[in-house]
Write an enzyme that holds these catalytic residues in place. Sequence first.
Site, mmCIF file in Angstrom:
data_model
loop_
_atom_site.group_PDB
_atom_site.id
_atom_site.type_symbol
_atom_site.label_atom_id
_atom_site.label_comp_id
_atom_site.label_asym_id
_atom_site.label_seq_id
_atom_site.Cartn_x
_atom_site.Cartn_y
_atom_site.Cartn_z
ATOM 1 N N ASP A 21 52.228 9.293 31.549
ATOM 2 C CA ASP A 21 50.206 10.155 30.958
ATOM 3 C C ASP A 21 50.444 11.255 30.274
ATOM 4 O O ASP A 21 51.088 11.998 30.646
ATOM 5 C CB ASP A 21 49.375 10.270 32.457
ATOM 6 C CG ASP A 21 48.170 11.102 32.116
ATOM 7 O OD1 ASP A 21 47.837 10.442 31.236
ATOM 8 O OD2 ASP A 21 47.230 11.522 33.358
ATOM 9 N N GLY A 22 49.477 11.644 29.744
ATOM 10 C CA GLY A 22 49.397 12.499 28.908
ATOM 11 C C GLY A 22 50.195 13.003 27.798
ATOM 12 O O GLY A 22 50.115 13.774 27.033
ATOM 13 N N ASN A 69 42.261 0.645 30.788
ATOM 14 C CA ASN A 69 42.668 0.903 29.789
ATOM 15 C C ASN A 69 41.733 -0.089 28.628
ATOM 16 O O ASN A 69 41.745 1.038 27.380
ATOM 17 C CB ASN A 69 44.156 1.235 29.431
ATOM 18 C CG ASN A 69 45.073 2.174 29.840
ATOM 19 O OD1 ASN A 69 46.502 2.053 29.846
ATOM 20 N ND2 ASN A 69 43.880 2.964 30.419
HETATM 21 C C1 FPP Z 1 49.130 7.394 28.739
HETATM 22 O O1 FPP Z 1 49.080 8.935 28.013
HETATM 23 C C2 FPP Z 1 49.869 7.182 28.205
HETATM 24 C C3 FPP Z 1 49.448 5.584 28.042
HETATM 25 C C4 FPP Z 1 47.973 4.804 28.359
HETATM 26 C C5 FPP Z 1 50.364 4.358 27.483
HETATM 27 C C6 FPP Z 1 50.803 4.228 26.773
HETATM 28 C C7 FPP Z 1 52.533 4.489 27.029
HETATM 29 C C8 FPP Z 1 52.976 4.316 25.770
HETATM 30 C C9 FPP Z 1 52.499 4.679 24.827
HETATM 31 C C10 FPP Z 1 54.836 4.588 25.918
HETATM 32 C C11 FPP Z 1 55.630 3.827 25.950
HETATM 33 C C12 FPP Z 1 55.573 2.712 26.348
HETATM 34 C C13 FPP Z 1 56.600 1.123 26.459
HETATM 35 C C14 FPP Z 1 56.202 0.481 27.399
HETATM 36 C C15 FPP Z 1 56.882 0.921 24.826
HETATM 37 P P1 FPP Z 1 47.577 9.114 27.893
HETATM 38 O O2 FPP Z 1 46.628 8.539 26.399
HETATM 39 O O3 FPP Z 1 46.495 8.784 29.110
HETATM 40 O O4 FPP Z 1 47.245 10.495 27.571
HETATM 41 P P2 FPP Z 1 46.003 11.809 28.061
HETATM 42 O O5 FPP Z 1 45.867 11.532 29.874
HETATM 43 O O6 FPP Z 1 46.582 13.132 27.600
HETATM 44 O O7 FPP Z 1 44.983 11.281 26.547
#
Ligand code: FPP
Length: 255
Positions: A21-22, A69
């Site tokens: 996350d983040g 999501n």
């Molecule tokens: C959370 O950040 C992350 C995700 C929604 C998942 C996506 C993960 C990646 C792209 C990393 C790579 C993974 C793979 C398997 C290639 P967020 O958008 O929730 O962050 P925020 O809480 O700061 O808004």
Amino acid sequence: MAEPDSNSPQSVPRHIAIIMDGNGRWAKANGYPRHQGHRAGVKSTRAVVEAAAERGIKALTLFAFSSENWSRPSDEVSSLMSLFFEVLQREVDALHENRIQVRFVGARDELSSRLQKRLQAAEELTADNDGMQLVLAVAYGGRWDIVQATRKLAERVEAGQLSAGDIDEHRLAAELSLAGMPAPDLLIRTGGERRISNFLLWDMAYSELYFTDRLWPDFNADDLDLALEFFAGRERRFGQTGDQVANRAEVTAGD
Ligand code: FPP
């Protein structure tokens, strides 16, 4: 999914699950659009996969995209899906060379057919590898998992292959996405929230929970080591008393 082996105290987790996350906050803090945060997150993912394999972790499960999501803005959803497709194409050979076995868990039928094909190709290519198991949870939710497992059991009851009274924890666990794997010993969540957010609800019944404020794109091998240190310091009781655990450790040490 195997039950935790309460007779073998361990200092290194066999299975780590991570809520990455983040990314969005990292992008904002650095003046980038959100998708740049996800791209930066891929670099952390690569570093952590490599570090986990080097440290002898047997299984790593990453929460890449949750059931919830899908309700993000459509341009973010489509850029994440394109990113998964691109990353799979780019990384699968390196994963294979490192003998990593790749698996996907989640509602595959919700994904585009081209992404489904790519996921399946990666699974098939790496199926016989004997290195770390890397599980990517995409369109995954812990509740979805329990429901799909329950449905499979109900179908067997309807077909007369099973009676309702035969259903127990073992049979339900055998239908879950992580069936056959040790349960996660350690959950790591980056980004400062202290929630499980519908990740592996059943499987994490006894996981140690490690939360860090570090945003996922900043998380690296040193941060993984801090989480491993935390794990090594935990006493895992699996419902027993501290004294029982201490006696068990003495017996094991004397074996
Ligand atoms: C959370 O950040 C992350 C995700 C929604 C998942 C996506 C993960 C990646 C792209 C990393 C790579 C993974 C793979 C398997 C290639 P967020 O958008 O929730 O962050 P925020 O809480 O700061 O808004």
